[in-house]
Design a protein around this motif. Structure first.
Motif, PDB file in Angstrom:
ATOM      1  N   SER A  26       0.813  -1.209   0.000  1.00  0.00           N
ATOM      2  CA  SER A  26       0.000   0.000   0.000  1.00  0.00           C
ATOM      3  C   SER A  26       0.848   1.261   0.000  1.00  0.00           C
ATOM      4  CB  SER A  26      -0.914   0.011   1.229  1.00  0.00           C
ATOM      5  OG  SER A  26      -1.553   1.258   1.352  1.00  0.00           O
ATOM      6  N   LEU A  27       0.423   2.229  -0.819  1.00  0.00           N
ATOM      7  CA  LEU A  27       1.127   3.509  -0.878  1.00  0.00           C
ATOM      8  C   LEU A  27       1.054   4.245   0.449  1.00  0.00           C
ATOM      9  CD1 LEU A  27       0.063   4.832  -4.399  1.00  0.00           C
ATOM     10  CD2 LEU A  27       2.036   3.423  -3.781  1.00  0.00           C
ATOM     11  N   PHE A  28       0.074   3.928   1.257  1.00  0.00           N
ATOM     12  CA  PHE A  28      -0.088   4.630   2.533  1.00  0.00           C
ATOM     13  C   PHE A  28       0.980   4.229   3.541  1.00  0.00           C
ATOM     14  CE2 PHE A  28      -3.647   7.098   1.596  1.00  0.00           C
ATOM     15  CZ  PHE A  28      -4.582   6.352   0.906  1.00  0.00           C
ATOM     16  N   THR A  29       1.751   3.195   3.219  1.00  0.00           N
ATOM     17  CA  THR A  29       2.847   2.800   4.113  1.00  0.00           C
ATOM     18  C   THR A  29       4.096   3.637   3.874  1.00  0.00           C
ATOM     19  OG1 THR A  29       3.704   1.096   2.628  1.00  0.00           O
ATOM     20  CG2 THR A  29       1.989   0.435   4.189  1.00  0.00           C
ATOM     21  N   PHE A  30       4.034   4.487   2.857  1.00  0.00           N
ATOM     22  CA  PHE A  30       5.175   5.337   2.537  1.00  0.00           C
ATOM     23  C   PHE A  30       4.852   6.796   2.889  1.00  0.00           C
ATOM     24  CE2 PHE A  30       7.043   1.817   0.623  1.00  0.00           C
ATOM     25  CZ  PHE A  30       6.185   1.243  -0.319  1.00  0.00           C
ATOM     26  N   ASN A  31       5.830   7.516   3.355  1.00  0.00           N
ATOM     27  CA  ASN A  31       5.646   8.939   3.650  1.00  0.00           C
ATOM     28  C   ASN A  31       5.613   9.766   2.366  1.00  0.00           C
ATOM     29  OD1 ASN A  31       7.190   7.753   6.177  1.00  0.00           O
ATOM     30  ND2 ASN A  31       5.971   9.501   6.833  1.00  0.00           N
ATOM     31  N   ALA A  32       6.343   9.288   1.368  1.00  0.00           N
ATOM     32  CA  ALA A  32       6.392  10.011   0.103  1.00  0.00           C
ATOM     33  C   ALA A  32       6.848   9.070  -0.991  1.00  0.00           C
ATOM     34  CB  ALA A  32       7.349  11.198   0.186  1.00  0.00           C
ATOM     35  N   MET A  33       6.436   9.394  -2.203  1.00  0.00           N
ATOM     36  CA  MET A  33       6.939   8.694  -3.377  1.00  0.00           C
ATOM     37  C   MET A  33       7.346   9.733  -4.399  1.00  0.00           C
ATOM     38  SD  MET A  33       4.630   5.287  -3.806  1.00  0.00           S
ATOM     39  CE  MET A  33       5.895   4.560  -4.865  1.00  0.00           C
TER      40      MET A  33
END
Length: 117
Positions: A26-33
């Motif tokens: 999930s992208l929500f596990t990252f602070n930023a991409m």
């Protein structure tokens, strides 16, 4: 974490391409991409960032031409590139960043973008 970048290719100046970066979680596990690029003989540079909350940031050289976005359901971040210029030619990389006690970065493989004049 795996990041799979795709969408590069050869395009004429003024054309468009859309890059995709599919994450294995999930992208929500990252602070930023973010999207970075590296042209031959040059250092890797930041192109665009999208933060967990949805805010975005762009390098001055691409502002108004490139748009970073995401599809949370597909765990995918996109880079829509319009009005491409020969100087946009580079290998483009996506990066995911987790900021906890320390910063952890995950990189995808590059995808080549070539803009002909």
């Amino acid at each position: 974490v795996q990041l799979q970048a795709s969408g590069g290719g050869l395009v004429q100046a003024g054309g468009s391409l859309r890059l995709s970066c599919a994450a294995s979680r999930s992208l929500f596990t990252f602070n930023a991409m973010g999207w970075y690029r590296q042209a031959p003989g040059k250092q890797r540079e930041l192109v665009a960032t999208i933060f967990r909350g949805g805010n975005t940031d762009y390098a001055a050289s691409v502002k108004g031409r490139f748009t970073i976005s995401r599809d949370n359901a597909k765990n995918t971040v996109y880079l829509q590139m319009n009005s491409l210029k020969p100087e946009d030619t580079a290998v483009y990389y996506c990066k995911a960043q987790v900021i906890d006690i320390q910063s952890i970065e995950y990189w995808g493989q590059g995808t080549q973008v070539t803009v002909s004049s």
